[in-house]
Scaffold this motif. Structure first.
Motif, short mmCIF file in Angstrom:
data_model
loop_
_atom_site.label_atom_id
_atom_site.label_comp_id
_atom_site.label_asym_id
_atom_site.label_seq_id
_atom_site.Cartn_x
_atom_site.Cartn_y
_atom_site.Cartn_z
N HIS A 75 33.42 38.65 33.53
CA HIS A 75 33.11 39.68 34.52
C HIS A 75 32.52 39.01 35.75
O HIS A 75 31.72 38.07 35.62
CB HIS A 75 32.11 40.70 33.94
CG HIS A 75 32.01 41.96 34.73
ND1 HIS A 75 31.23 42.06 35.86
CD2 HIS A 75 32.61 43.17 34.57
CE1 HIS A 75 31.34 43.29 36.35
NE2 HIS A 75 32.17 43.98 35.59
N TYR A 120 43.08 39.62 41.06
CA TYR A 120 42.16 40.71 41.39
C TYR A 120 41.27 40.39 42.58
O TYR A 120 40.46 41.22 42.99
CB TYR A 120 41.27 41.04 40.19
CG TYR A 120 41.99 41.67 39.02
CD1 TYR A 120 43.31 42.09 39.10
CD2 TYR A 120 41.33 41.87 37.82
CE1 TYR A 120 43.95 42.66 38.02
CE2 TYR A 120 41.96 42.46 36.73
CZ TYR A 120 43.27 42.85 36.84
OH TYR A 120 43.91 43.44 35.77
N ARG A 159 36.09 46.36 35.21
CA ARG A 159 35.59 45.69 36.41
C ARG A 159 34.84 46.66 37.32
O ARG A 159 35.23 46.94 38.45
CB ARG A 159 36.75 45.01 37.14
CG ARG A 159 37.42 43.93 36.29
CD ARG A 159 38.54 43.28 37.04
NE ARG A 159 38.09 42.39 38.08
CZ ARG A 159 37.75 41.12 37.91
NH1 ARG A 159 37.79 40.59 36.70
NH2 ARG A 159 37.38 40.38 38.93
N ALA A 170 29.19 46.41 34.32
CA ALA A 170 29.67 45.49 33.28
C ALA A 170 29.33 45.98 31.89
O ALA A 170 29.16 45.19 30.96
CB ALA A 170 29.11 44.09 33.50
N PRO A 204 41.86 47.75 37.90
CA PRO A 204 40.74 47.26 38.71
C PRO A 204 40.37 48.17 39.87
O PRO A 204 39.25 48.10 40.38
CB PRO A 204 41.24 45.90 39.22
CG PRO A 204 42.73 46.04 39.23
CD PRO A 204 43.07 46.93 38.08
#
Length: 375
Positions: free
Chosen positions: A189, A18, A255, A259, A301
């Motif tokens: 996170h 990611y 994401r 959060a 994401p």
């Protein structure tokens, strides 16, 4: 256009990267090696193959990574777990050979299958230093990959010693937290460097502050460090009388900057929590998934409203359900990838911009497909 890649052995674990400089990379864990592929629009290529010699059970991407598409001086760093409960740090730079560093075995590590891993240093300089692992042995372990002390590397199970070059690196040290039930999932996170999400096998999700050093009984320490406990009531109810003999719960953190949103798949249902409005720890939204039981839960994401669930049951063949939280009561979009007895062993959203794509492991192959079309 779909992309299909053959790994050469059964693909047991799949994780997409990611990080911004490597959003086109995907790691595949097979029976004896970990392969990193770089995705294109209609093709892919292998840029690294790490021989571990054992079946892979978990993979995590470090932030110390960049793709050949973003830099001529690209680099790869992965943490993986193997079927003998040992852990490995895999590294490769452009123009260099693959490096395999073994750690976390013997008395200092896990004593059950390692089900999941995640780097948990946030966006600080520690982003590639700490990696969390969870196991059937009921322990969360957070490993310091750059310890200030040097502990000798352990020998391999067959007595052959460590791979070449491993003695040059200090053995990582671990901070362990015991939980009451086997642990199936862990996630971190990027906005926090001290908390991780931990999911157990009975329907509970713990937001845990792993940096808090609590005194007292080790077996109860998890309760002191659990900032928030989220519950999936139906999974807990089924687990209490023993109806659920083996839940493969999967937990993921959305994401986005807040959060606040957490999702999970337990049994035949998915559940979503908003940590800004906890409802006593119960999900604000839950719904049916695969009747045979969900296996993995993943947020997209690039489009955070999308999430997907897979199952390891071959009853319906290899299939993935994609949901949109903007339409919570709408049925999912079903992507059928192969007929039974094949099933999805692992999957992940690809972090490339544009139309979301999913990479799924089906048997020896990885199938990468778009979940939409250009409008």
């Amino acid at each position: 256009m779909d992309v299909r890649h053959s790994h050469g052995s059964t693909v047991h674990v799949l994780r997409a990267c990611y990080h911004d400089d490597a959003h086109d990379l995907v790691a595949l864990g097979g029976d004896h090696s970990v392969e990193v592929i770089q995705l294109g629009e209609s093709s892919c290529r292998t840029i690294a193959t790490f021989y571990v010699g054992l079946r892979t059970t978990a993979i995590a991407w470090s932030s110390r990574v960049s793709s050949p598409s973003s830099s001529d001086r690209w680099s790869i760093q992965l943490a993986v777990a193997a079927s003998d409960f040992s852990l490995y740090l895999l590294t490769k730079d452009a123009g260099s050979e693959e490096s395999v560093f073994r750690f976390g075995s013997g008395l200092s590590g896990h004593h059950g299958t390692v089900n999941d891993m995640a780097f948990c240093g946030g966006q600080s300089e520690d982003s590639s230093r700490y990696v969390a692992s969870v196991s059937d042995d009921k322990f969360l372990m957070v490993w310091d990959l750059e310890p200030s002390i040097n502990i000798a590397s352990p020998s391999s199970p067959d007595g052959g010693g460590t791979p070449e070059g491993t003695s040059e690196r200090a053995q990582p040290t671990a901070y362990a937290v015991a939980f009451p039930h086997p642990l199936t999932s862990v996630d971190a996170h990027p906005s926090t460097s001290k908390e991780v999400l931990v999911g157990d096998a009975r329907g509970s999700v713990f937001l845990t502050d792993w940096r808090t050093d609590q005194e007292g009984d080790e077996q109860a320490r998890w309760r002191n460090q659990a900032i928030v406990e989220l519950l999936e009531p139906r999974a807990l109810a089924d687990a209490a009388p023993g109806l659920a003999t083996r839940w493969s719960g999967s937990v993921a953190w959305r994401r986005d900057p807040s959060a606040d949103f957490v999702g999970a798949a337990y049994g035949s249902r998915f559940a979503l929590w908003d940590m800004g409005n906890l409802h006593g720890g119960k999900p604000y939204l839950a719904g049916p998934s695969f009747p045979e039981g969900g296996h993995q839960f993943r947020w997209c994401p690039t489009y955070p409203d999308y999430f997907a669930v897979s199952t390891r049951s071959p009853a319906r063949g290899a299939a993935i359900h994609v949901h949109n939280v903007a339409y919570p009561h709408a049925p999912p979009t079903v992507f059928a990838l192969a007929r039974r007895p094949l099933y999805v062993r692992a999957f992940d959203f690809v972090a490339c911009r544009g139309i979301p794509r999913i990479a799924a492991a089906v048997g020896r192959d990885v199938v990468v497909f778009y979940i939409g079309v250009d409008s």
